[in-house]
Write a protein that holds these residues in place. Structure first.
Motif, PDB file in Angstrom:
ATOM      1  N   ILE A 197       0.839  -1.199   0.000  1.00 35.83           N
ATOM      2  CA  ILE A 197       0.000   0.000   0.000  1.00 35.83           C
ATOM      3  C   ILE A 197       0.876   1.251   0.000  1.00 35.83           C
ATOM      4  CG2 ILE A 197      -1.764   1.293   1.267  1.00 35.83           C
ATOM      5  CD1 ILE A 197      -2.845  -1.363   2.294  1.00 35.83           C
ATOM      6  N   ILE A 198       1.981   1.204   0.737  1.00 37.33           N
ATOM      7  CA  ILE A 198       2.924   2.331   0.724  1.00 37.33           C
ATOM      8  C   ILE A 198       3.390   2.604  -0.705  1.00 37.33           C
ATOM      9  CG2 ILE A 198       5.270   3.040   1.369  1.00 37.33           C
ATOM     10  CD1 ILE A 198       4.796   1.688   4.082  1.00 37.33           C
ATOM     11  N   LYS A 199       3.767   1.549  -1.406  1.00 32.14           N
ATOM     12  CA  LYS A 199       4.243   1.710  -2.784  1.00 32.14           C
ATOM     13  C   LYS A 199       3.137   2.253  -3.684  1.00 32.14           C
ATOM     14  CE  LYS A 199       6.457  -0.679  -6.639  1.00 32.14           C
ATOM     15  NZ  LYS A 199       7.051  -1.950  -7.128  1.00 32.14           N
ATOM     16  N   ASP A 200       1.927   1.693  -3.552  1.00 32.70           N
ATOM     17  CA  ASP A 200       0.808   2.139  -4.392  1.00 32.70           C
ATOM     18  C   ASP A 200       0.496   3.616  -4.166  1.00 32.70           C
ATOM     19  OD1 ASP A 200       0.632  -0.416  -5.390  1.00 32.70           O
ATOM     20  OD2 ASP A 200      -1.108  -0.995  -4.183  1.00 32.70           O
ATOM     21  N   LEU A 201       0.493   4.041  -2.902  1.00 34.29           N
ATOM     22  CA  LEU A 201       0.194   5.439  -2.596  1.00 34.29           C
ATOM     23  C   LEU A 201       1.291   6.366  -3.112  1.00 34.29           C
ATOM     24  CD1 LEU A 201      -1.232   5.127   1.042  1.00 34.29           C
ATOM     25  CD2 LEU A 201      -2.511   5.690  -1.030  1.00 34.29           C
ATOM     26  N   MET A 221      -5.836  10.107  -2.479  1.00 35.72           N
ATOM     27  CA  MET A 221      -5.027   9.055  -3.097  1.00 35.72           C
ATOM     28  C   MET A 221      -5.464   7.684  -2.602  1.00 35.72           C
ATOM     29  SD  MET A 221      -1.392  11.051  -2.733  1.00 35.72           S
ATOM     30  CE  MET A 221      -0.516   9.537  -2.378  1.00 35.72           C
ATOM     31  N   ASP A 222      -5.691   7.573  -1.293  1.00 39.40           N
ATOM     32  CA  ASP A 222      -6.087   6.285  -0.720  1.00 39.40           C
ATOM     33  C   ASP A 222      -7.477   5.882  -1.196  1.00 39.40           C
ATOM     34  OD1 ASP A 222      -5.493   4.073   1.155  1.00 39.40           O
ATOM     35  OD2 ASP A 222      -7.233   4.858   2.232  1.00 39.40           O
ATOM     36  N   LEU A 223      -8.373   6.846  -1.332  1.00 43.69           N
ATOM     37  CA  LEU A 223      -9.712   6.555  -1.849  1.00 43.69           C
ATOM     38  C   LEU A 223      -9.626   6.009  -3.272  1.00 43.69           C
ATOM     39  CD1 LEU A 223     -12.795   6.663  -1.599  1.00 43.69           C
ATOM     40  CD2 LEU A 223     -12.695   9.048  -2.387  1.00 43.69           C
ATOM     41  N   ASP A 224      -8.828   6.654  -4.114  1.00 47.69           N
ATOM     42  CA  ASP A 224      -8.658   6.184  -5.494  1.00 47.69           C
ATOM     43  C   ASP A 224      -8.011   4.798  -5.528  1.00 47.69           C
ATOM     44  OD1 ASP A 224      -9.812   8.456  -6.448  1.00 47.69           O
ATOM     45  OD2 ASP A 224      -7.953   9.404  -7.135  1.00 47.69           O
ATOM     46  N   ARG A 225      -7.073   4.562  -4.614  1.00 46.54           N
ATOM     47  CA  ARG A 225      -6.419   3.244  -4.550  1.00 46.54           C
ATOM     48  C   ARG A 225      -7.435   2.165  -4.209  1.00 46.54           C
ATOM     49  NH1 ARG A 225      -5.008  -0.237  -0.863  1.00 46.54           N
ATOM     50  NH2 ARG A 225      -5.752   1.096   0.835  1.00 46.54           N
ATOM     51  N   ARG A 226      -8.301   2.439  -3.250  1.00 46.78           N
ATOM     52  CA  ARG A 226      -9.312   1.464  -2.841  1.00 46.78           C
ATOM     53  C   ARG A 226     -10.315   1.195  -3.965  1.00 46.78           C
ATOM     54  NH1 ARG A 226      -9.681   0.615   2.774  1.00 46.78           N
ATOM     55  NH2 ARG A 226      -8.228   1.882   3.982  1.00 46.78           N
ATOM     56  N   ILE A 227     -10.704   2.247  -4.662  1.00 46.53           N
ATOM     57  CA  ILE A 227     -11.635   2.090  -5.789  1.00 46.53           C
ATOM     58  C   ILE A 227     -11.000   1.227  -6.872  1.00 46.53           C
ATOM     59  CG2 ILE A 227     -12.781   3.312  -7.685  1.00 46.53           C
ATOM     60  CD1 ILE A 227     -13.192   5.659  -5.706  1.00 46.53           C
ATOM     61  N   SER A 228      -9.722   1.475  -7.152  1.00 42.96           N
ATOM     62  CA  SER A 228      -9.005   0.709  -8.170  1.00 42.96           C
ATOM     63  C   SER A 228      -8.933  -0.772  -7.799  1.00 42.96           C
ATOM     64  CB  SER A 228      -7.590   1.268  -8.347  1.00 42.96           C
ATOM     65  OG  SER A 228      -6.870   0.530  -9.299  1.00 42.96           O
ATOM     66  N   GLU A 229      -8.740  -1.070  -6.514  1.00 37.31           N
ATOM     67  CA  GLU A 229      -8.686  -2.462  -6.062  1.00 37.31           C
ATOM     68  C   GLU A 229     -10.012  -3.169  -6.287  1.00 37.31           C
ATOM     69  OE1 GLU A 229      -7.453  -2.686  -2.016  1.00 37.31           O
ATOM     70  OE2 GLU A 229      -5.313  -2.628  -2.501  1.00 37.31           O
ATOM     71  N   VAL A 230     -11.111  -2.464  -6.025  1.00 37.79           N
ATOM     72  CA  VAL A 230     -12.440  -3.055  -6.197  1.00 37.79           C
ATOM     73  C   VAL A 230     -12.719  -3.306  -7.676  1.00 37.79           C
ATOM     74  CG1 VAL A 230     -14.914  -2.660  -5.954  1.00 37.79           C
ATOM     75  CG2 VAL A 230     -13.368  -2.036  -4.090  1.00 37.79           C
ATOM     76  N   VAL A 231     -12.366  -2.336  -8.520  1.00 39.38           N
ATOM     77  CA  VAL A 231     -12.630  -2.435  -9.962  1.00 39.38           C
ATOM     78  C   VAL A 231     -11.831  -3.566 -10.586  1.00 39.38           C
ATOM     79  CG1 VAL A 231     -12.357  -1.259 -12.175  1.00 39.38           C
ATOM     80  CG2 VAL A 231     -13.272  -0.015 -10.199  1.00 39.38           C
ATOM     81  N   HIS A 232     -10.572  -3.711 -10.142  1.00 41.75           N
ATOM     82  CA  HIS A 232      -9.699  -4.713 -10.753  1.00 41.75           C
ATOM     83  C   HIS A 232      -9.667  -6.010  -9.952  1.00 41.75           C
ATOM     84  CE1 HIS A 232      -8.127  -0.841 -12.414  1.00 41.75           C
ATOM     85  NE2 HIS A 232      -8.099  -1.569 -13.515  1.00 41.75           N
TER      86      HIS A 232
END
Length: 232
Positions: A197-201, A221-232
């Protein structure tokens, strides 16, 4: 590289156990770098006779992956059933006499899969297992043989180790930031010290859309990261 920064203690423990030919179970949350750590240790130890299953969620998948790691030929596993795969793998084991067999990304071990593990343990072939935890939901029936394994936990980083890793990514990704200490604090807060998660952020932090009044909007940034995880 980044997944072994700050992992000297864990790598040393695993290396010592491998030297003693112990069965090892390496466990920890997703993204803590278990696969990278074990691969780096095996390379450092120069383990040449090795069978490695990259994806060990099922017995059939594990058998196929172990055969592929030995032969590098997909034709050997195409269309084969579990019985045929077992027979082929036993032949490879007898011929190559592997120093270790590695089961990466192990999940819920069903009874037939567990019987295969019992066979390997009775044959005294050293095993390395990588899983998310030690509970039945994580490793299934293999939990009955945990006493046969030395256990090494790969935890999320504490604040000090996380700051070092974040600093590494600030340099690697060329992140433009004026308040580095605040950025590190925010990244640690949202990542809880998880290296992935550190790397992704930090990767997202390169995007100018997150810049706000000379700082970076880590919450967005964290919100977008979480959305991306759900989508993919």
């Amino acid at each position: 590289m980044e997944n072994i920064i700050g992992r000297e203690k864990e790598r040393a423990a695993i290396s010592a156990l491998i030297s003693q030919r112990k069965n090892i179970i390496i466990f920890g949350a997703e993204g803590t770098g278990k696969s990278t750590i074990i691969k780096s240790v095996l390379e450092e130890k120069n383990i040449k006779s090795l069978l490695y299953s990259q994806d060990s969620r099922t017995l059939k998948g594990s058998l196929s992956n172990l055969i592929l790691s030995a032969l590098g030929n997909t034709k050997a596993v195409q269309g084969a059933n579990t019985l045929v795969l077992k027979k082929a793998l036993y032949g490879i084991i007898n011929e190559k006499k592997p120093e270790y067999i590695v089961f990466d990304h192990l999940e819920n071990v069903e009874p037939k899969f567990y019987s295969f593990f019992v066979y390997l343990m009775e044959a005294r072939i050293p095993l390395i297992v990588l899983s998310r935890g030690l509970e039945k939901k994580d490793i299934g029936h293999l939990r009955m043989s945990l006493f046969n394994f030395e256990k090494v936990e790969i935890s999320n980083f504490d604040r000090t180790a996380a700051d070092i890793l974040i600093g590494h990514f600030i340099n690697e990704f060329g992140i433009k930031i004026t308040k580095e200490a605040d950025f590190k604090k925010e990244i640690y807060h949202f990542s809880k010290g998880n290296p992935k998660i550190i790397k992704d952020l930090c990767f997202l932090a390169r995007d100018v859309k997150y810049q706000k009044s000379g700082s970076l909007d880590v919450k967005l940034m964290d919100l977008d990261r979480r959305i991306s995880e759900v989508v993919h």
